[in-house]
Design a protein around this motif. Structure first.
Motif, PDB file in Angstrom:
ATOM      1  N   ASP A   1       0.791  -1.399   0.055  1.00 20.41           N
ATOM      2  CA  ASP A   1      -0.020   0.096   0.044  1.00 20.41           C
ATOM      3  C   ASP A   1       0.648   1.235   0.089  1.00 20.41           C
ATOM      4  O   ASP A   1       0.532   2.300  -0.607  1.00 20.41           O
ATOM      5  CB  ASP A   1      -0.905   0.142   1.374  1.00 20.41           C
ATOM      6  CG  ASP A   1      -1.843  -1.140   1.038  1.00 20.41           C
ATOM      7  OD1 ASP A   1      -2.170  -1.644  -0.046  1.00 20.41           O
ATOM      8  OD2 ASP A   1      -2.389  -1.297   2.153  1.00 20.41           O
TER       9      ASP A   1
ATOM     10  N   ARG B   1       0.949   3.983  -2.908  1.00 21.14           N
ATOM     11  CA  ARG B   1       0.531   5.165  -2.691  1.00 21.14           C
ATOM     12  C   ARG B   1       1.624   6.345  -2.898  1.00 21.14           C
ATOM     13  O   ARG B   1       1.314   7.341  -3.537  1.00 21.14           O
ATOM     14  CB  ARG B   1       0.121   5.461  -1.231  1.00 21.14           C
ATOM     15  CG  ARG B   1      -0.399   6.945  -0.755  1.00 21.14           C
ATOM     16  CD  ARG B   1      -0.719   6.907   0.599  1.00 21.14           C
ATOM     17  NE  ARG B   1      -1.441   5.726   1.005  1.00 21.14           N
ATOM     18  CZ  ARG B   1      -1.182   4.871   1.865  1.00 21.14           C
ATOM     19  NH1 ARG B   1       0.063   4.667   2.652  1.00 21.14           N
ATOM     20  NH2 ARG B   1      -2.261   3.824   2.347  1.00 21.14           N
ATOM     21  N   TYR B   2       2.891   5.968  -2.811  1.00 14.32           N
ATOM     22  CA  TYR B   2       3.840   7.182  -3.057  1.00 14.32           C
ATOM     23  C   TYR B   2       4.620   6.816  -4.093  1.00 14.32           C
ATOM     24  O   TYR B   2       5.566   7.486  -4.553  1.00 14.32           O
ATOM     25  CB  TYR B   2       4.617   7.245  -1.862  1.00 14.32           C
ATOM     26  CG  TYR B   2       3.965   7.476  -0.674  1.00 14.32           C
ATOM     27  CD1 TYR B   2       3.421   8.831  -0.015  1.00 14.32           C
ATOM     28  CD2 TYR B   2       3.757   6.699   0.447  1.00 14.32           C
ATOM     29  CE1 TYR B   2       2.608   9.190   0.754  1.00 14.32           C
ATOM     30  CE2 TYR B   2       3.071   7.102   1.605  1.00 14.32           C
ATOM     31  CZ  TYR B   2       2.480   8.396   1.831  1.00 14.32           C
ATOM     32  OH  TYR B   2       2.033   8.699   2.839  1.00 14.32           O
TER      33      TYR B   2
END
Length: 217
Positions: free
Chosen positions: A107, A111-112
């Motif tokens: 995750d 996300r980044y």
């Protein structure tokens, strides 16, 4: 007769150290009474006070040092959690923790927009047995980065999460491991090209192993 039995029963409830303290206090009282009988009342009183304070202070110190039942229970709870967190034979993280942490890392990478490599290792036969796993763990300790996370996947396999790890850096790690004789077969998967979930990465990595070794426990 009944009084002596009651005293004996009550004393049996105390620890050996507490009984010694009680006997010391009684002896101190007897000495103080003897001094008082000689006519030196101030000396007797001073002796009784000092003896009582000394015995009381020693008792409190020892009670503080001795773990309380609550502390013993907490220590047992911590040890139980530690045993559940680590796989006993290897000392690496347990499967359930790797699943939880693996999804968190997936995750975060998604996300980044960061890299994440997942490596599934089928240990070489001589290192798959318990007597040799200590050496394997030591090798991992020397060759993994502080940010890498190593645990067990099932069927004796080892899984490694490499946050910020590219396919190239993971390949270099795999090459070193094979050269040193600690891995026979290895599967590699990366975020995002091979998936964005822990389960997808595991399936991709395990699929690279021979057909007879693809079952994941």
């Amino acid at each position: 007769m009944h009084d002596s039995e009651d005293i004996t029963a009550n004393m049996s409830r105390f620890t050996r150290f507490e009984r010694i303290l009680a006997a010391t206090a009684i002896a101190a009282s007897a000495v103080a009474a003897w001094i008082a009988a000689t006519g030196d009342v101030p000396a007797a009183a001073a002796f009784a006070v000092v003896s009582t304070l000394a015995v009381g202070a020693d008792f409190l110190v020892r009670r503080r040092v001795r773990p309380s039942p609550q502390r013993l229970h907490a220590d047992k709870f911590i040890n139980a959690r530690r045993n559940a967190l680590y796989e006993p034979d290897t000392g690496l993280f347990a499967h359930w923790y790797m699943e939880l942490r693996g999804q968190e890392e997936c995750d975060r990478a998604t996300r980044y927009g960061r890299e994440l490599a997942l490596v599934v290792i089928e240990p070489a036969r001589q290192h798959g047995d318990a007597p040799h796993r200590t050496g394997l763990r030591a090798w991992l300790g020397k060759n993994l980065r502080s940010s890498d996370i190593a645990g067990v996947l099932g069927n004796g396999r080892i899984i490694i999460l490499m946050p910020e790890g590219s396919a190239e850096s993971a390949d270099a790690f795999i090459t070193r491991m094979k050269a040193d004789g600690y891995a026979s077969m290895v599967g590699l998967a990366c975020v995002p090209q091979d998936g964005t979930t822990f389960g997808a990465l595991c399936r991709t990595a395990v699929a690279q192993l021979p057909v007879t070794l693809r079952h994941v426990a």
